[in-house]
Design a protein around this motif. Structure first.
Motif, mmCIF file in Angstrom:
data_model
loop_
_atom_site.group_PDB
_atom_site.id
_atom_site.type_symbol
_atom_site.label_atom_id
_atom_site.label_comp_id
_atom_site.label_asym_id
_atom_site.label_seq_id
_atom_site.Cartn_x
_atom_site.Cartn_y
_atom_site.Cartn_z
ATOM 1 N N TYR A 1 -7.992 -11.349 -1.779
ATOM 2 C CA TYR A 1 -6.640 -10.805 -1.940
ATOM 3 C C TYR A 1 -6.502 -10.059 -3.263
ATOM 4 O O TYR A 1 -5.963 -8.936 -3.310
ATOM 5 C CB TYR A 1 -5.630 -11.946 -1.865
ATOM 6 N N ILE A 2 -7.014 -10.646 -4.335
ATOM 7 C CA ILE A 2 -6.953 -9.994 -5.646
ATOM 8 C C ILE A 2 -7.754 -8.697 -5.635
ATOM 9 O O ILE A 2 -7.326 -7.673 -6.200
ATOM 10 C CB ILE A 2 -7.465 -10.945 -6.738
ATOM 11 N N ALA A 3 -8.912 -8.703 -4.978
ATOM 12 C CA ALA A 3 -9.705 -7.482 -4.874
ATOM 13 C C ALA A 3 -8.938 -6.397 -4.116
ATOM 14 O O ALA A 3 -9.004 -5.211 -4.465
ATOM 15 C CB ALA A 3 -11.035 -7.780 -4.187
ATOM 16 N N ASP A 4 -8.192 -6.799 -3.091
ATOM 17 C CA ASP A 4 -7.388 -5.837 -2.349
ATOM 18 C C ASP A 4 -6.283 -5.255 -3.223
ATOM 19 O O ASP A 4 -5.978 -4.053 -3.140
ATOM 20 C CB ASP A 4 -6.776 -6.490 -1.108
ATOM 21 N N LEU A 5 -5.658 -6.090 -4.066
ATOM 22 C CA LEU A 5 -4.618 -5.578 -4.962
ATOM 23 C C LEU A 5 -5.175 -4.511 -5.886
ATOM 24 O O LEU A 5 -4.551 -3.466 -6.105
ATOM 25 C CB LEU A 5 -4.022 -6.727 -5.788
ATOM 26 N N GLU A 6 -6.346 -4.764 -6.417
ATOM 27 C CA GLU A 6 -6.951 -3.776 -7.305
ATOM 28 C C GLU A 6 -7.318 -2.513 -6.538
ATOM 29 O O GLU A 6 -7.118 -1.395 -7.026
ATOM 30 C CB GLU A 6 -8.182 -4.361 -7.989
ATOM 31 N N ARG A 7 -7.834 -2.667 -5.339
ATOM 32 C CA ARG A 7 -8.187 -1.513 -4.520
ATOM 33 C C ARG A 7 -6.961 -0.653 -4.213
ATOM 34 O O ARG A 7 -7.033 0.578 -4.194
ATOM 35 C CB ARG A 7 -8.838 -1.978 -3.219
ATOM 36 N N LEU A 8 -5.822 -1.303 -4.005
ATOM 37 C CA LEU A 8 -4.598 -0.578 -3.699
ATOM 38 C C LEU A 8 -4.008 0.121 -4.917
ATOM 39 O O LEU A 8 -3.138 0.971 -4.782
ATOM 40 C CB LEU A 8 -3.560 -1.530 -3.099
ATOM 41 N N GLY A 9 -4.470 -0.246 -6.120
ATOM 42 C CA GLY A 9 -3.998 0.426 -7.318
ATOM 43 C C GLY A 9 -3.046 -0.372 -8.183
ATOM 44 O O GLY A 9 -2.420 0.185 -9.091
ATOM 45 N N VAL A 10 -2.924 -1.680 -7.935
ATOM 46 C CA VAL A 10 -2.102 -2.532 -8.797
ATOM 47 C C VAL A 10 -2.814 -2.688 -10.137
ATOM 48 O O VAL A 10 -4.021 -2.919 -10.192
ATOM 49 C CB VAL A 10 -1.855 -3.903 -8.141
ATOM 50 N N ASP A 11 -2.068 -2.564 -11.237
ATOM 51 C CA ASP A 11 -2.652 -2.621 -12.575
ATOM 52 C C ASP A 11 -2.523 -3.984 -13.238
ATOM 53 O O ASP A 11 -3.354 -4.345 -14.073
ATOM 54 C CB ASP A 11 -1.978 -1.571 -13.469
ATOM 55 N N HIS A 12 -1.469 -4.709 -12.902
ATOM 56 C CA HIS A 12 -1.256 -6.026 -13.513
ATOM 57 C C HIS A 12 -0.545 -6.904 -12.507
ATOM 58 O O HIS A 12 0.378 -6.443 -11.812
ATOM 59 C CB HIS A 12 -0.406 -5.911 -14.782
ATOM 60 N N VAL A 13 -0.972 -8.157 -12.401
ATOM 61 C CA VAL A 13 -0.320 -9.090 -11.484
ATOM 62 C C VAL A 13 0.099 -10.335 -12.258
ATOM 63 O O VAL A 13 -0.686 -10.908 -13.023
ATOM 64 C CB VAL A 13 -1.238 -9.451 -10.289
ATOM 65 N N ILE A 14 1.374 -10.710 -12.094
ATOM 66 C CA ILE A 14 1.910 -11.930 -12.707
ATOM 67 C C ILE A 14 1.742 -13.046 -11.686
ATOM 68 O O ILE A 14 2.380 -13.047 -10.631
ATOM 69 C CB ILE A 14 3.388 -11.766 -13.080
ATOM 70 N N VAL A 15 0.867 -13.989 -11.991
ATOM 71 C CA VAL A 15 0.522 -15.054 -11.062
ATOM 72 C C VAL A 15 1.356 -16.289 -11.399
ATOM 73 O O VAL A 15 1.204 -16.881 -12.476
ATOM 74 C CB VAL A 15 -0.981 -15.390 -11.148
ATOM 75 N N GLU B 1 0.825 -1.207 0.000
ATOM 76 C CA GLU B 1 0.000 0.000 0.000
ATOM 77 C C GLU B 1 0.858 1.256 0.000
ATOM 78 O O GLU B 1 0.601 2.213 -0.751
ATOM 79 C CB GLU B 1 -0.933 -0.009 1.203
ATOM 80 N N ASP B 2 1.902 1.263 0.812
ATOM 81 C CA ASP B 2 2.802 2.418 0.857
ATOM 82 C C ASP B 2 3.552 2.584 -0.455
ATOM 83 O O ASP B 2 3.722 3.713 -0.951
ATOM 84 C CB ASP B 2 3.795 2.271 2.005
ATOM 85 N N TYR B 3 4.010 1.456 -1.034
ATOM 86 C CA TYR B 3 4.760 1.529 -2.278
ATOM 87 C C TYR B 3 3.897 2.091 -3.408
ATOM 88 O O TYR B 3 4.337 2.956 -4.180
ATOM 89 C CB TYR B 3 5.287 0.144 -2.665
ATOM 90 N N VAL B 4 2.674 1.587 -3.532
ATOM 91 C CA VAL B 4 1.805 2.061 -4.608
ATOM 92 C C VAL B 4 1.445 3.525 -4.405
ATOM 93 O O VAL B 4 1.424 4.314 -5.359
ATOM 94 C CB VAL B 4 0.542 1.188 -4.712
ATOM 95 N N SER B 5 1.174 3.917 -3.159
ATOM 96 C CA SER B 5 0.854 5.311 -2.873
ATOM 97 C C SER B 5 2.011 6.234 -3.248
ATOM 98 O O SER B 5 1.814 7.276 -3.894
ATOM 99 C CB SER B 5 0.507 5.471 -1.391
ATOM 100 N N ASP B 6 3.223 5.853 -2.863
ATOM 101 C CA ASP B 6 4.401 6.663 -3.212
ATOM 102 C C ASP B 6 4.616 6.692 -4.721
ATOM 103 O O ASP B 6 5.040 7.721 -5.275
ATOM 104 C CB ASP B 6 5.646 6.112 -2.518
ATOM 105 N N TRP B 7 4.324 5.573 -5.378
ATOM 106 C CA TRP B 7 4.461 5.515 -6.838
ATOM 107 C C TRP B 7 3.475 6.479 -7.505
ATOM 108 O O TRP B 7 3.830 7.197 -8.444
ATOM 109 C CB TRP B 7 4.234 4.092 -7.333
ATOM 110 N N ARG B 8 2.247 6.508 -7.036
ATOM 111 C CA ARG B 8 1.266 7.427 -7.607
ATOM 112 C C ARG B 8 1.696 8.886 -7.410
ATOM 113 O O ARG B 8 1.502 9.724 -8.291
ATOM 114 C CB ARG B 8 -0.107 7.198 -6.984
#
Length: 321
Positions: free
Chosen positions: A285-299, A237-244
């Protein structure tokens, strides 16, 4: 938000266009919503060459069930301390082979070790794969993390930061310019030589991986996105926020390893770079990733039956969104 917009700073020496024409980039980031990739070796064979037919069968299967990207790692040598040799096959011929057996799925690298490769070779090889795949190539790029490889390639370990930056600048220049005039630690071009082919768009998208020994601000200015490793959610969450704050809507992608439990209600158990869990928890978990602002996830699927697990993930997560 429209993730086809690639934002850079106004003083970026290599200013990016607002709309990225690369097909792979559009496949991963062109629409609203989280997209999904998976990574080679799809069979899980990572200390010796995997069975090519099985890898291609699973690659085509992943494309047919809705995955948006296929990613391959660049591991020049096998170091037993790391316990794997990645995909084993060299990145460029492997992705060319995959391109010939797929149609629309993005083809990504996670990631090309720029410090150990000559940038002119990278430029030519990547543009070739981009052309052969009709513009589906997206390049994760990295500074490397296996210490013995620097001696093996005659690279000064302490110059990784500068080498990485020079490579990115060189790639941008030789893709965009005819007969460029530039120089670096790798050598020089005096305007009498051209590097061909050129990619299908003005540039192939570059996603620095981790920090690549650079600042977040440098990555935001010079990258077409940021590719990161699995992080605990509070850290993510902190990383994505700082990235934005640094990069606006420029995409953030990440990798995670998942093992799908038979019981859909099973609670999560940590595994290397991810979790073993039931689909109910994975869905949250995937819903949380999207909520946090992740655009693509390599599973990275860790189940023994990879085809069945890919199908379960696609049915329960991708198609259900």
């Amino acid at each position: 938000m429209d993730r086809s917009a690639v934002h850079g700073h106004e003083d970026d020496e290599y200013e990016r266009e607002s709309d990225h024409e690369n097909r792979g980039y559009q496949r991963l980031f062109g629409d609203d919503g989280l997209t999904f990739g998976t990574g080679f070796p799809l069979t899980g064979t990572n200390r010796e060459p995997p069975d090519v037919d099985d890898e291609l069968r699973l690659a085509k299967h992943a494309e047919s069930i809705g995955f948006h990207g296929l990613w391959t790692r660049d591991v020049p040598t096998y170091w037993p301390k790391f316990r794997d040799a990645g995909q084993t096959f060299d990145t460029w011929p492997w992705l060319s082979h995959v391109a010939a057996h797929t149609d629309d799925i993005a083809l990504g690298t996670s990631s090309i070790v720029l410090t150990l490769r000559h940038p002119l070779h990278v430029a030519k090889s990547a543009a070739t794969v981009d052309r052969l795949s009709d513009g589906r190539l997206v390049l994760g790029v990295a500074s490397g993390d296996r210490d013995p490889e620097y001696d093996a390639f005659g690279v000064n370990h302490d110059e990784r930061s500068e080498l990485f930056r020079e490579s990115v600048e060189t790639l941008r220049a030789v893709w965009r310019e005819d007969y460029p005039d530039l120089q670096g630690r790798w050598g020089s071009l005096d305007g009498s030589l051209n590097v061909v082919p050129k990619p299908t768009a003005e540039t192939i998208p570059l996603l620095p991986t981790g920090y690549a020994r650079q600042s977040r601000e440098w990555i935001a200015e010079h990258g077409d996105g940021w590719l990161f490793y699995h992080l605990p959610e509070h850290t993510l969450e902190d990383y994505v926020s700082d990235w934005r704050d640094a990069a606006g809507e420029t995409p953030f992608a990440m990798a995670v390893q998942l093992e799908l439990a038979d019981d859909p209600a099973e609670e999560p158990e940590p595994i290397h770079q991810g979790y073993r869990a039931g689909l109910e928890w994975i869905r949250e978990y995937i819903a949380d990733l999207e909520r946090l602002g992740v655009d693509h996830v390599i599973v990275g699927i860790r189940n023994d039956d990879r085809e069945a697990a890919l199908s379960r993930f696609a049915d329960e997560i991708i198609s259900a969104r």
